[in-house]
Motif scaffolding. Structure first.
Motif, PDB file in Angstrom:
ATOM      1  N   GLN A 197       3.703  -0.785  -5.794  1.00 41.99           N
ATOM      2  CA  GLN A 197       2.595  -0.077  -4.781  1.00 41.99           C
ATOM      3  C   GLN A 197       1.238  -0.085  -5.326  1.00 41.99           C
ATOM      4  O   GLN A 197       1.020  -0.208  -6.749  1.00 41.99           O
ATOM      5  CB  GLN A 197       2.770   1.464  -4.731  1.00 41.99           C
ATOM      6  CG  GLN A 197       2.027   2.426  -3.684  1.00 41.99           C
ATOM      7  CD  GLN A 197       0.989   2.674  -4.261  1.00 41.99           C
ATOM      8  OE1 GLN A 197       0.628   3.031  -5.425  1.00 41.99           O
ATOM      9  NE2 GLN A 197      -0.239   2.902  -3.340  1.00 41.99           N
ATOM     10  N   GLY A 198       0.314  -0.282  -4.872  1.00 45.73           N
ATOM     11  CA  GLY A 198      -0.971  -0.528  -5.186  1.00 45.73           C
ATOM     12  C   GLY A 198      -2.086  -0.779  -4.101  1.00 45.73           C
ATOM     13  O   GLY A 198      -1.830  -0.765  -2.940  1.00 45.73           O
ATOM     14  N   ARG A 199      -3.379  -0.983  -4.832  1.00 45.12           N
ATOM     15  CA  ARG A 199      -4.402  -1.407  -3.736  1.00 45.12           C
ATOM     16  C   ARG A 199      -4.600  -2.760  -3.521  1.00 45.12           C
ATOM     17  O   ARG A 199      -4.089  -3.460  -4.347  1.00 45.12           O
ATOM     18  CB  ARG A 199      -5.903  -0.480  -4.314  1.00 45.12           C
ATOM     19  CG  ARG A 199      -5.803   0.954  -4.432  1.00 45.12           C
ATOM     20  CD  ARG A 199      -7.071   1.580  -4.969  1.00 45.12           C
ATOM     21  NE  ARG A 199      -8.170   1.123  -4.090  1.00 45.12           N
ATOM     22  CZ  ARG A 199      -8.535   1.654  -3.035  1.00 45.12           C
ATOM     23  NH1 ARG A 199      -7.727   2.680  -2.602  1.00 45.12           N
ATOM     24  NH2 ARG A 199      -9.455   1.478  -2.141  1.00 45.12           N
TER      25      ARG A 199
ATOM     26  N   SER B 295      -6.356   3.167   3.604  1.00 39.91           N
ATOM     27  CA  SER B 295      -7.065   3.907   2.512  1.00 39.91           C
ATOM     28  C   SER B 295      -7.025   3.193   1.226  1.00 39.91           C
ATOM     29  O   SER B 295      -7.629   3.379   0.070  1.00 39.91           O
ATOM     30  CB  SER B 295      -6.883   5.455   2.425  1.00 39.91           C
ATOM     31  OG  SER B 295      -5.388   5.781   1.778  1.00 39.91           O
ATOM     32  N   GLN B 296      -5.952   2.318   1.160  1.00 34.89           N
ATOM     33  CA  GLN B 296      -5.545   1.623  -0.045  1.00 34.89           C
ATOM     34  C   GLN B 296      -6.054   0.166   0.102  1.00 34.89           C
ATOM     35  O   GLN B 296      -5.748  -0.867  -0.827  1.00 34.89           O
ATOM     36  CB  GLN B 296      -4.067   1.769  -0.460  1.00 34.89           C
ATOM     37  CG  GLN B 296      -3.593   3.092  -0.687  1.00 34.89           C
ATOM     38  CD  GLN B 296      -4.349   3.524  -1.889  1.00 34.89           C
ATOM     39  OE1 GLN B 296      -4.261   3.035  -2.811  1.00 34.89           O
ATOM     40  NE2 GLN B 296      -4.593   4.746  -1.539  1.00 34.89           N
TER      41      GLN B 296
ATOM     42  N   GLU C  53      -9.455  -2.500   0.553  1.00 37.48           N
ATOM     43  CA  GLU C  53     -10.908  -2.630   0.871  1.00 37.48           C
ATOM     44  C   GLU C  53     -10.922  -4.453   1.408  1.00 37.48           C
ATOM     45  O   GLU C  53     -10.157  -4.891   0.792  1.00 37.48           O
ATOM     46  CB  GLU C  53     -11.527  -2.654  -0.583  1.00 37.48           C
ATOM     47  CG  GLU C  53     -11.483  -1.121  -0.994  1.00 37.48           C
ATOM     48  CD  GLU C  53     -12.076  -1.010  -2.472  1.00 37.48           C
ATOM     49  OE1 GLU C  53     -13.481  -1.469  -2.628  1.00 37.48           O
ATOM     50  OE2 GLU C  53     -11.761  -0.741  -3.369  1.00 37.48           O
TER      51      GLU C  53
ATOM     52  N   THR D 192       0.783  -1.359  -0.071  1.00 39.25           N
ATOM     53  CA  THR D 192       0.088  -0.020  -0.053  1.00 39.25           C
ATOM     54  C   THR D 192       0.975   1.281  -0.107  1.00 39.25           C
ATOM     55  O   THR D 192       0.250   2.253  -0.361  1.00 39.25           O
ATOM     56  CB  THR D 192      -0.837  -0.049   1.169  1.00 39.25           C
ATOM     57  OG1 THR D 192      -0.288   0.014   2.581  1.00 39.25           O
ATOM     58  CG2 THR D 192      -1.869  -1.152   1.098  1.00 39.25           C
ATOM     59  N   LYS D 193       2.037   1.204   0.445  1.00 41.52           N
ATOM     60  CA  LYS D 193       2.932   2.204   0.492  1.00 41.52           C
ATOM     61  C   LYS D 193       3.917   2.267  -0.711  1.00 41.52           C
ATOM     62  O   LYS D 193       4.676   3.432  -0.761  1.00 41.52           O
ATOM     63  CB  LYS D 193       3.770   2.332   1.827  1.00 41.52           C
ATOM     64  CG  LYS D 193       2.391   2.798   3.058  1.00 41.52           C
ATOM     65  CD  LYS D 193       3.365   2.965   4.215  1.00 41.52           C
ATOM     66  CE  LYS D 193       2.262   3.656   5.350  1.00 41.52           C
ATOM     67  NZ  LYS D 193       3.051   3.897   6.442  1.00 41.52           N
TER      68      LYS D 193
ATOM     69  N   ASP E 103      -1.138   1.583   4.757  1.00 37.54           N
ATOM     70  CA  ASP E 103      -1.929   2.670   4.351  1.00 37.54           C
ATOM     71  C   ASP E 103      -3.637   2.284   4.154  1.00 37.54           C
ATOM     72  O   ASP E 103      -3.769   1.805   2.862  1.00 37.54           O
ATOM     73  CB  ASP E 103      -1.400   3.274   2.922  1.00 37.54           C
ATOM     74  CG  ASP E 103      -2.291   4.475   2.620  1.00 37.54           C
ATOM     75  OD1 ASP E 103      -3.524   4.794   3.162  1.00 37.54           O
ATOM     76  OD2 ASP E 103      -1.999   5.433   1.524  1.00 37.54           O
TER      77      ASP E 103
ATOM     78  N   ASN F 202      -5.571   0.886  -9.745  1.00 40.81           N
ATOM     79  CA  ASN F 202      -4.335   0.511  -9.387  1.00 40.81           C
ATOM     80  C   ASN F 202      -4.479  -0.751  -8.279  1.00 40.81           C
ATOM     81  O   ASN F 202      -3.365  -0.891  -7.371  1.00 40.81           O
ATOM     82  CB  ASN F 202      -3.266   1.612  -8.857  1.00 40.81           C
ATOM     83  CG  ASN F 202      -2.074   1.399  -8.982  1.00 40.81           C
ATOM     84  OD1 ASN F 202      -1.189   0.412  -9.765  1.00 40.81           O
ATOM     85  ND2 ASN F 202      -1.157   1.628  -7.880  1.00 40.81           N
ATOM     86  N   LEU F 203      -5.268  -1.508  -8.699  1.00 43.28           N
ATOM     87  CA  LEU F 203      -5.457  -2.883  -7.912  1.00 43.28           C
ATOM     88  C   LEU F 203      -4.514  -3.735  -8.145  1.00 43.28           C
ATOM     89  O   LEU F 203      -4.046  -4.278  -9.314  1.00 43.28           O
ATOM     90  CB  LEU F 203      -6.622  -3.544  -8.054  1.00 43.28           C
ATOM     91  CG  LEU F 203      -7.024  -4.676  -7.305  1.00 43.28           C
ATOM     92  CD1 LEU F 203      -7.142  -4.529  -5.789  1.00 43.28           C
ATOM     93  CD2 LEU F 203      -8.307  -5.345  -7.742  1.00 43.28           C
TER      94      LEU F 203
END
Length: 189
Positions: free
Chosen positions: A66-68, A94-95, A97, A54-55, A92, A128-129
């Motif tokens: 980096q990604g979701r 926020s990244q 779900e 996530t970072k 992070d 950006n998954l």
């Protein structure tokens, strides 16, 4: 019934270089299984890995994309366990779900899950998954998870989807019960 299949000479297949989520360890576009005995830290390791993803931070000096992330867990509470562990690991959030739908049945609804993810990807070009975590992996197997044909069918779906969308599926898997005297491969399968 007869259905014509597409056979292609291997020499016409163009080789692709492996793209890595975690260079040398976790490929993008594929399924990776993290297996171990209960209580050895599989989920803790995944939380640290997700923090790095996530970072976009390296893990053990190894580059990470980096990604979701999408995380599904039927074993740990999101609010009482995973959220705390991910925050402690430095993620992070926020990244990330989480699949938090009580009606979801992983074995029956894997196609629904993949369709929902496909819609998310197609509706948001900036999504950006990079990673989807399934904990435990065996839940996506329809029928008897001890039958190789059932396992192969489920894993094939995940692998094809991962390749199509350049995603890393990470499945957390427990060693088979009463298998401590078996080889590692037998304990995973």
């Amino acid at each position: 019934t007869y259905r014509e299949l597409n056979f292609e000479p291997l020499e016409k297949i163009k080789p692709k270089a492996t793209e890595w989520l975690v260079h040398g360890f976790i490929p993008s576009s594929n399924l990776t299984v993290l297996a171990g005995a209960p209580g050895v830290g599989k989920t803790t390791a995944i939380c640290k890995l997700l923090a790095c993803i996530t970072k976009g931070e390296a893990i053990f000096d190894i580059p990470v994309q980096q990604g979701r992330v999408i995380f599904y867990s039927s074993e740990d509470s999101y609010s009482e366990s995973l959220l705390h562990r991910l925050v402690s690991a430095g993620a992070d959030i926020s990244q990330i779900e989480v699949l938090n739908d009580e009606s979801f049945n992983a074995a029956k609804d894997i196609d629904i899950l993949l369709n929902n993810i496909e819609v998310k990807i197609n509706n948001d070009p900036n999504l950006n998954l990079k990673t989807i975590v399934l904990d435990p992996l065996h839940e996506v197997v329809g029928g008897d998870s001890n039958r190789a044909s059932n396992v192969a069918l489920a894993l094939r779906k995940l692998s094809l989807f991962a390749e199509k969308y350049k995603l890393a599926f990470i499945g957390i898997h427990h060693f088979s019960k009463n298998s401590q005297d078996s080889t590692l491969l037998d304990r995973v399968t």
